[in-house]
Scaffold this motif. Structure first.
Motif, PDB file in Angstrom:
ATOM      1  N   GLN A 114       0.833  -1.212   0.000  1.00 57.06           N
ATOM      2  CA  GLN A 114       0.000   0.000   0.000  1.00 57.06           C
ATOM      3  C   GLN A 114       0.863   1.256   0.000  1.00 57.06           C
ATOM      4  OE1 GLN A 114      -3.562   0.079   2.470  1.00 57.06           O
ATOM      5  NE2 GLN A 114      -3.382  -2.132   2.849  1.00 57.06           N
ATOM      6  N   GLN A 115       2.107   1.106  -0.452  1.00 57.46           N
ATOM      7  CA  GLN A 115       3.074   2.206  -0.519  1.00 57.46           C
ATOM      8  C   GLN A 115       3.115   2.970   0.798  1.00 57.46           C
ATOM      9  OE1 GLN A 115       2.763   4.523  -4.100  1.00 57.46           O
ATOM     10  NE2 GLN A 115       4.940   5.012  -4.077  1.00 57.46           N
ATOM     11  N   ALA A 116       3.159   2.211   1.889  1.00 60.75           N
ATOM     12  CA  ALA A 116       3.208   2.827   3.219  1.00 60.75           C
ATOM     13  C   ALA A 116       4.519   3.536   3.465  1.00 60.75           C
ATOM     14  CB  ALA A 116       2.983   1.761   4.292  1.00 60.75           C
ATOM     15  N   GLY A 117       5.601   3.069   2.840  1.00 60.28           N
ATOM     16  CA  GLY A 117       6.905   3.700   3.010  1.00 60.28           C
ATOM     17  C   GLY A 117       7.160   4.759   1.963  1.00 60.28           C
ATOM     18  N   TYR A 118       7.931   5.754   2.329  1.00 54.31           N
ATOM     19  CA  TYR A 118       8.254   6.855   1.419  1.00 54.31           C
ATOM     20  C   TYR A 118       9.533   6.504   0.656  1.00 54.31           C
ATOM     21  CZ  TYR A 118       9.310  11.641  -0.106  1.00 54.31           C
ATOM     22  OH  TYR A 118       9.598  12.767  -0.853  1.00 54.31           O
ATOM     23  N   TYR A 119       9.381   5.627  -0.331  1.00 47.14           N
ATOM     24  CA  TYR A 119      10.526   5.242  -1.144  1.00 47.14           C
ATOM     25  C   TYR A 119      10.036   4.596  -2.431  1.00 47.14           C
ATOM     26  CZ  TYR A 119       9.701   0.638   1.148  1.00 47.14           C
ATOM     27  OH  TYR A 119       9.150  -0.516   1.639  1.00 47.14           O
ATOM     28  N   ARG A 120      10.949   4.498  -3.380  1.00 43.24           N
ATOM     29  CA  ARG A 120      10.659   3.812  -4.648  1.00 43.24           C
ATOM     30  C   ARG A 120      11.304   2.435  -4.642  1.00 43.24           C
ATOM     31  NH1 ARG A 120       8.315   7.107  -8.288  1.00 43.24           N
ATOM     32  NH2 ARG A 120       8.699   9.361  -8.204  1.00 43.24           N
ATOM     33  N   VAL A 121      10.795   1.564  -5.516  1.00 41.44           N
ATOM     34  CA  VAL A 121      11.328   0.201  -5.599  1.00 41.44           C
ATOM     35  C   VAL A 121      11.618  -0.134  -7.055  1.00 41.44           C
ATOM     36  CG1 VAL A 121      10.956  -2.225  -5.053  1.00 41.44           C
ATOM     37  CG2 VAL A 121       9.892  -0.454  -3.626  1.00 41.44           C
ATOM     38  N   ASN A 122      12.869  -0.543  -7.320  1.00 40.43           N
ATOM     39  CA  ASN A 122      13.260  -0.982  -8.662  1.00 40.43           C
ATOM     40  C   ASN A 122      13.640  -2.459  -8.594  1.00 40.43           C
ATOM     41  OD1 ASN A 122      13.865  -0.985 -11.343  1.00 40.43           O
ATOM     42  ND2 ASN A 122      15.650   0.375 -11.201  1.00 40.43           N
ATOM     43  N   TYR A 123      12.988  -3.272  -9.431  1.00 38.70           N
ATOM     44  CA  TYR A 123      13.204  -4.717  -9.415  1.00 38.70           C
ATOM     45  C   TYR A 123      14.146  -5.119 -10.551  1.00 38.70           C
ATOM     46  CZ  TYR A 123       8.863  -4.463  -6.675  1.00 38.70           C
ATOM     47  OH  TYR A 123       7.905  -4.139  -5.735  1.00 38.70           O
ATOM     48  N   ASP A 124      14.605  -6.348 -10.502  1.00 38.90           N
ATOM     49  CA  ASP A 124      15.342  -6.879 -11.639  1.00 38.90           C
ATOM     50  C   ASP A 124      14.372  -7.097 -12.803  1.00 38.90           C
ATOM     51  OD1 ASP A 124      14.344  -9.789 -11.675  1.00 38.90           O
ATOM     52  OD2 ASP A 124      15.078  -9.594  -9.607  1.00 38.90           O
ATOM     53  N   ILE A 125      14.908  -7.228 -14.000  1.00 41.14           N
ATOM     54  CA  ILE A 125      14.090  -7.278 -15.218  1.00 41.14           C
ATOM     55  C   ILE A 125      13.080  -8.417 -15.171  1.00 41.14           C
ATOM     56  CG2 ILE A 125      14.142  -7.640 -17.720  1.00 41.14           C
ATOM     57  CD1 ILE A 125      15.132  -4.936 -16.844  1.00 41.14           C
ATOM     58  N   MET A 126      13.471  -9.577 -14.667  1.00 43.04           N
ATOM     59  CA  MET A 126      12.574 -10.732 -14.652  1.00 43.04           C
ATOM     60  C   MET A 126      11.387 -10.498 -13.721  1.00 43.04           C
ATOM     61  SD  MET A 126      14.994 -14.132 -14.918  1.00 43.04           S
ATOM     62  CE  MET A 126      13.552 -15.195 -14.941  1.00 43.04           C
ATOM     63  N   ASN A 127      11.636  -9.889 -12.582  1.00 42.50           N
ATOM     64  CA  ASN A 127      10.527  -9.638 -11.650  1.00 42.50           C
ATOM     65  C   ASN A 127       9.559  -8.604 -12.228  1.00 42.50           C
ATOM     66  OD1 ASN A 127       9.641 -10.464  -8.815  1.00 42.50           O
ATOM     67  ND2 ASN A 127       9.483  -8.222  -8.709  1.00 42.50           N
ATOM     68  N   TRP A 128      10.111  -7.555 -12.880  1.00 41.40           N
ATOM     69  CA  TRP A 128       9.230  -6.600 -13.573  1.00 41.40           C
ATOM     70  C   TRP A 128       8.365  -7.337 -14.597  1.00 41.40           C
ATOM     71  CZ3 TRP A 128       7.874  -2.212 -11.778  1.00 41.40           C
ATOM     72  CH2 TRP A 128       8.751  -1.301 -11.193  1.00 41.40           C
ATOM     73  N   GLY A 129       8.984  -8.258 -15.325  1.00 42.26           N
ATOM     74  CA  GLY A 129       8.237  -9.005 -16.338  1.00 42.26           C
ATOM     75  C   GLY A 129       7.134  -9.853 -15.737  1.00 42.26           C
ATOM     76  N   LYS A 130       7.406 -10.477 -14.594  1.00 35.28           N
ATOM     77  CA  LYS A 130       6.393 -11.313 -13.938  1.00 35.28           C
ATOM     78  C   LYS A 130       5.231 -10.443 -13.440  1.00 35.28           C
ATOM     79  CE  LYS A 130       9.850 -14.668 -12.443  1.00 35.28           C
ATOM     80  NZ  LYS A 130       9.487 -15.682 -13.460  1.00 35.28           N
ATOM     81  N   ILE A 131       5.546  -9.256 -12.924  1.00 44.67           N
ATOM     82  CA  ILE A 131       4.487  -8.349 -12.485  1.00 44.67           C
ATOM     83  C   ILE A 131       3.634  -7.925 -13.676  1.00 44.67           C
ATOM     84  CG2 ILE A 131       4.020  -6.059 -11.515  1.00 44.67           C
ATOM     85  CD1 ILE A 131       6.542  -6.387  -9.803  1.00 44.67           C
ATOM     86  N   ALA A 132       4.301  -7.584 -14.796  1.00 47.89           N
ATOM     87  CA  ALA A 132       3.562  -7.165 -15.996  1.00 47.89           C
ATOM     88  C   ALA A 132       2.649  -8.268 -16.497  1.00 47.89           C
ATOM     89  CB  ALA A 132       4.551  -6.740 -17.079  1.00 47.89           C
ATOM     90  N   GLN A 133       3.154  -9.496 -16.506  1.00 48.75           N
ATOM     91  CA  GLN A 133       2.350 -10.621 -16.977  1.00 48.75           C
ATOM     92  C   GLN A 133       1.115 -10.820 -16.103  1.00 48.75           C
ATOM     93  OE1 GLN A 133       4.510 -14.326 -16.997  1.00 48.75           O
ATOM     94  NE2 GLN A 133       2.918 -15.439 -18.121  1.00 48.75           N
ATOM     95  N   TYR A 134       1.278 -10.695 -14.804  1.00 47.45           N
ATOM     96  CA  TYR A 134       0.156 -10.887 -13.882  1.00 47.45           C
ATOM     97  C   TYR A 134      -0.849  -9.740 -14.009  1.00 47.45           C
ATOM     98  CZ  TYR A 134      -2.236 -12.372  -9.600  1.00 47.45           C
ATOM     99  OH  TYR A 134      -3.175 -12.829  -8.696  1.00 47.45           O
TER     100      TYR A 134
END
Length: 944
Positions: free
Chosen positions: A604-624
């Protein structure tokens, strides 16, 4: 016995003061409104004066009798004073143009002293000279004076239109009108300019029986006279500042909002505004009920001096011409009328959120005010952050908790969700490039307003982090205990007292939860930039590594809460955690066995920060996300994913193709909160949209196919039965599609416009769709339709003038000569009362701006630019210089071919002694350089 602190000769001494009200009898007793032999023990605040401006006079109690008559106001004041250093005169401030008739001084034993001389000094200061009499002790100062009614209206009046369109006057003290030259509150009675003092007041008003009177306290009684006048007598106030004294006399009506025994509340307003205040009433009632439930109302005294008594009534008043949007004082909350009225037929549905926030802000100011009152400098700046930030955050939290789906919003208010995507996301962007922390004294340099505003907003994010980082109800219980503690310990006003109260509640319910609240908040306050977390997965060893990336290697202050959900366990509800990244432990590792599943950090973006994932995890999120199960990911995390991915793409830390793969899921997304970051991305990308017709390569990169699914749902007639946020989403998508792709938008909007014009009374447009329909529909109308809309506007229909300039058709463009419109509008046969123009000069100025806006739009289309240049003499505006027109044309060219056509036109057609061909060529050279730089930037952005 209470001590009064005085700063004398740069040292602090203590002086005990007990004021005994003198016995009275007869009419004087009635005026004073106090019982015979009443003993008043006055509690004083700390006074910090330089010895040079002390006059050793303390007002203790006021009895004010004010008669508002036809031609003048007459006032009789009896002011109980304590003179604790021997004097022969009394000086005070008087209202503007006051004419003193009588002034006497009476001692406790009944001796009366007449004034020897009355001297008027500059700045409205009067000096009463009592000759050889030496004054010291308690006295009753009696002053009778008159003020012209015109002066009263000028200083204390606000004109407004009554229900029958007649000008009436709201006479009020304690509030300020908009654009009023004075910076401090005005008083209609004699006063000493010491707002830190606290005293009691009894107020009696004589006014026309047709009007109502209000003051800080409930009405004790009324008494009719024989000349159509009425006395309104109010209860005695508790100890309040003189700046808090308010009375109002007006023809306003009111609605009772609460008959609660603890607090009676009402809303006062002009009669004709009542139909548009229903939403505001609902918000006020719901917010008041919620705050009572949380004991906030009961704890009003926690943030006031210990002598302040609980308010027994609160009047909410909608003022037509208030200086501030909202302000409060004892017994009142004032709103600028225009800011809390909502007209279903005219106002955009999104305006409800603005009204709700404003009312929430007023309620927070009223019942909580400043959470902390630091008494030593090291905590000043951080406490200011947190005080102002609390008001911003909690007004959203209050409305979110208080309003049900039936309270005026079609659908839930969702204020905290909106807070995250509108406030937190925006600050994440700004704070990436601007340092914001409390170690800088923002008043020490010119940009202080900008930076202090950002620090207050960051303070609001800190409060939300705190609320979300502790277990459920811990924050509310701890805050309630902190407020209660202040009743018995008035000095318990610092952040440490609140953190200790929360720690106590946390230990009661979750003794094993190890969370150092103070250290966490201190680190958040000191943090200059938002953190960026790098999440990498080793898919062979199943190891997940979370580390923090610092913008500045020297800055290692951090206390970052780590929460996560996974595809096999999509639980996004638990935002509190025992997993933290800190300055001494800046990397976390754990095993995650499901290689084929995504992991999402920062629930729920409770923390004040950004998150950058590795390419494969970004891809899995996009697919879902692009599957039918996308809604299993919390809406705030769906918004977070779009916001973070776009930021990293712009920063060239993520391929743009991955961002578009993530964004493509929006084809099935219907939630405005999830869409909001993409709408902001459109704003960022809007600079490239004019290039699309000239550089096809950009069209291939910017894929907006996910918007097509919403086209069929734009049909305006069926928008009234869906949620308010869905209405906002549909309108935003329609707007951006018209900016990105003209043709589909033009076809639909023209069809809706024709439907509406066929029968405007039956085929009504909702207010939020009016401008979209007219401005986009007018692009392709024929000359007859354009003329009809123009004639309807001239006749007084509420049509947007600007939309008439959107036409792309040649003959209509010629016909639409904005330079001649003011002459038409101000012909005697036309009724122009509906226009915003009050003079022909203002009409020319307004149409000149619309003319330049039309030139800007039409220059972007090559075919329209040619027509514009060919017929320049026919369409130019008589009040706009050729130089300005040419600059606008050049600045809106987007290709070399366009610039060459403009250059040829200037050489062949412009015959002016003030326009240099060399200067024009230089300007076009500058524009071409800008175009090349922009296209170079876009290519680098999309090819990363």
């Amino acid at each position: 016995m209470t001590f009064l602190k005085l700063l004398l000769s740069n040292s602090i001494i203590y002086l005990a003061i007990v004021a005994i009200a003198s016995p009275m009898d007869g009419e004087e007793s009635k005026i004073k409104g106090v019982e015979t032999d009443e003993e008043s023990k006055i509690v004083r605040s700390v006074l910090n004066y330089n010895s040079s401006n002390i006059d050793y006079i303390l007002p203790i109690h006021y009895n004010i009798e004010l008669q508002l008559l036809n031609n003048y106001a007459r006032s009789k004041c009896i002011i109980t004073l304590n003179i604790f250093y021997t004097k022969q005169y009394i000086s005070f401030y008087a209202p503007d143009s006051a004419s003193i008739i009588v002034s006497t001084l009476k001692t406790n034993n009944g001796t009366v002293y007449e004034t020897n001389h009355i001297n008027f000094m500059k700045n409205n200061i009067y000096v009463l000279d009592f000759g050889d009499v030496l004054l010291r002790g308690n006295y009753d100062l009696y002053i009778e004076y008159e003020i012209s009614i015109n002066v009263v209206r000028e200083s204390f009046g606000i004109p407004y239109l009554s229900e029958n369109e007649q000008i009436e006057w709201l006479i009020a003290t304690g509030i300020q009108r908009r654009n009023w030259y004075q910076t401090k509150k005005q008083h209609i009675f004699p006063y000493w300019d010491k707002p830190e003092l606290r005293m009691t007041f009894v107020i009696r008003l004589l006014h026309n029986v047709e009007y109502k009177a209000l003051s800080n306290m409930p009405i004790r009684g009324t008494k009719l006279t024989n000349d159509n006048m009425i006395w309104t007598i109010f209860n005695k106030t508790p100890l309040i500042s003189i700046d808090s004294v308010v009375f109002l006399v007006s023809g306003f009506r009111h609605s009772i909002l609460s008959k609660n025994k603890a607090v009676r509340s009402s809303l006062w307003f002009r009669p004709q505004s009542e139909p548009h205040l229903e939403f505001a009433k609902t918000v006020i009632i719901s917010a008041s009920v919620y705050m009572r439930k949380w004991n906030i109302l009961r704890n009003k005294t926690a943030l006031e001096d210990s002598s302040a008594l609980f308010e027994s009534k609160v009047a909410h008043v909608a003022i037509p011409d208030l200086r501030k949007e909202v302000e409060q004082t004892f017994g009142f909350i004032f709103y600028r009328e225009a800011d809390i009225t909502y007209n279903d037929e005219l106002d955009h549905v999104a305006y409800k959120t603005i009204i709700a926030r404003l009312i929430g802000h007023g309620m927070i100011e009223k019942y909580i005010g400043n959470v902390f009152r630091p008494t030593y400098l090291p905590t000043y700046w951080s406490h200011t952050w947190l005080n102002e930030g609390f008001k911003i955050c909690y007004q959203a939290y209050l409305i979110d908790q208080a309003l049900s789906p039936d309270d005026g919003f079609v659908g839930s208010s969702r204020m905290m969700d909106l807070f995250v995507v509108q406030v937190q996301h925006e600050l994440l962007y700004l704070n990436t490039y601007v340092v914001i922390n409390s170690t800088i004294e923002y008043n020490s340099y010119p940009e202080n307003y900008f930076h202090s505003s950002l620090s207050h907003i960051k303070g609001s994010i800190i409060w939300r982090m705190l609320i979300e980082s502790v277990p459920p109800y811990t924050f509310s219980k701890g805050f309630d205990e902190y407020m209660n503690n202040k009743l018995s310990e008035p000095e318990a006003t610092t952040a440490d007292h609140l953190w200790n109260a929360m720690r106590s509640k946390l230990n009661e319910s979750y003794p094993k939860y190890d969370f150092n609240i103070k250290d966490a908040i201190n680190s958040w306050i000191m943090q200059k930039y938002p953190s960026v977390l790098e999440v990498t997965r080793n898919y062979s060893s199943h190891l997940v590594t979370i580390s923090v990336q610092f913008y500045n290697k020297l800055e290692k202050q951090c206390y970052i809460p780590i929460t996560y959900a996974s595809e096999s366990d999509p639980n996004f509800t638990k935002t509190w955690t025992d997993m933290w990244l800190t300055s001494w432990d800046s990397k976390i590792e754990f095993f995650f066995l499901e290689n084929n599943q995504w992991i999402i950090i920062n629930l729920q973006q409770a923390g004040y920060y950004r998150v950058n994932y590795d390419i494969m995890n970004w891809g899995k999120i996009a697919q879902y996300l692009n599957s039918e199960n996308y809604s299993n990911i919390h809406v705030l995390n769906r918004a977070q994913i779009i916001n973070d991915a776009f930021h990293f793409a712009i920063e060239k830390k993520l391929k743009f193709s991955i961002f578009w793969e993530l964004a493509s899921y929006l084809a099935q997304e219907t939630d405005y909160i999830a869409w909001y970051p993409m709408l902001k991305a459109f704003e960022f990308l809007s600079n490239i949209f004019p290039f699309l017709n000239f550089y096809p390569e950009f069209k291939d990169v910017l894929r907006f196919d996910f918007m097509k699914n919403f086209r069929s749902s734009y049909w305006i007639r069926f928008q009234s039965n869906i949620s308010d946020y869905t209405k906002c989403l549909k309108q935003e998508l329609a707007k951006w599609e018209c900016i990105i792709e003209d043709h589909p938008c033009e076809e639909r909007s023209n069809r809706y416009l024709q439907w509406h014009l066929a029968n405007p009374k039956k085929n009504k447009l909702l207010p939020e769709w009016k401008r979209w329909t007219y401005c986009n529909g007018m692009k392709t109308v024929n000359r007859d339709t354009w003329s009809k809309v123009f004639d309807d506007y001239i006749k007084g229909n509420d049509i947007i003038l600007e939309c008439l300039s959107y036409s792309k058709t040649l003959e209509t463009l010629f016909y639409y000569r904005l330079g001649t419109i003011p002459d038409i509008l101000f012909k005697s046969e036309y009724n122009v009362s509906h226009l915003q123009f009050k003079s022909i000069e203002r009409a020319y100025a307004s149409t000149a701006n619309i003319f330049l806006s039309a030139i800007e739009r039409h220059t972007k289309y090559t075919s329209l630019l040619r027509r514009l240049l060919r017929h320049y003499e026919l369409i130019k505006h008589r009040k706009v210089s050729e130089i300005v027109t040419l600059i606008v044309i050049i600045n809106n060219a987007y290709s070399k071919r366009q610039l060459d056509e403009i250059k040829e036109f200037v050489k062949e057609e412009i015959k002016s002694s003030i326009i240099s061909i060399t200067d024009v060529e230089q300007k076009m050279g500058t524009r071409w350089s800008e175009i090349e730089n922009q296209t170079k930037y876009f290519r680098s952005l999309f090819n990363n």
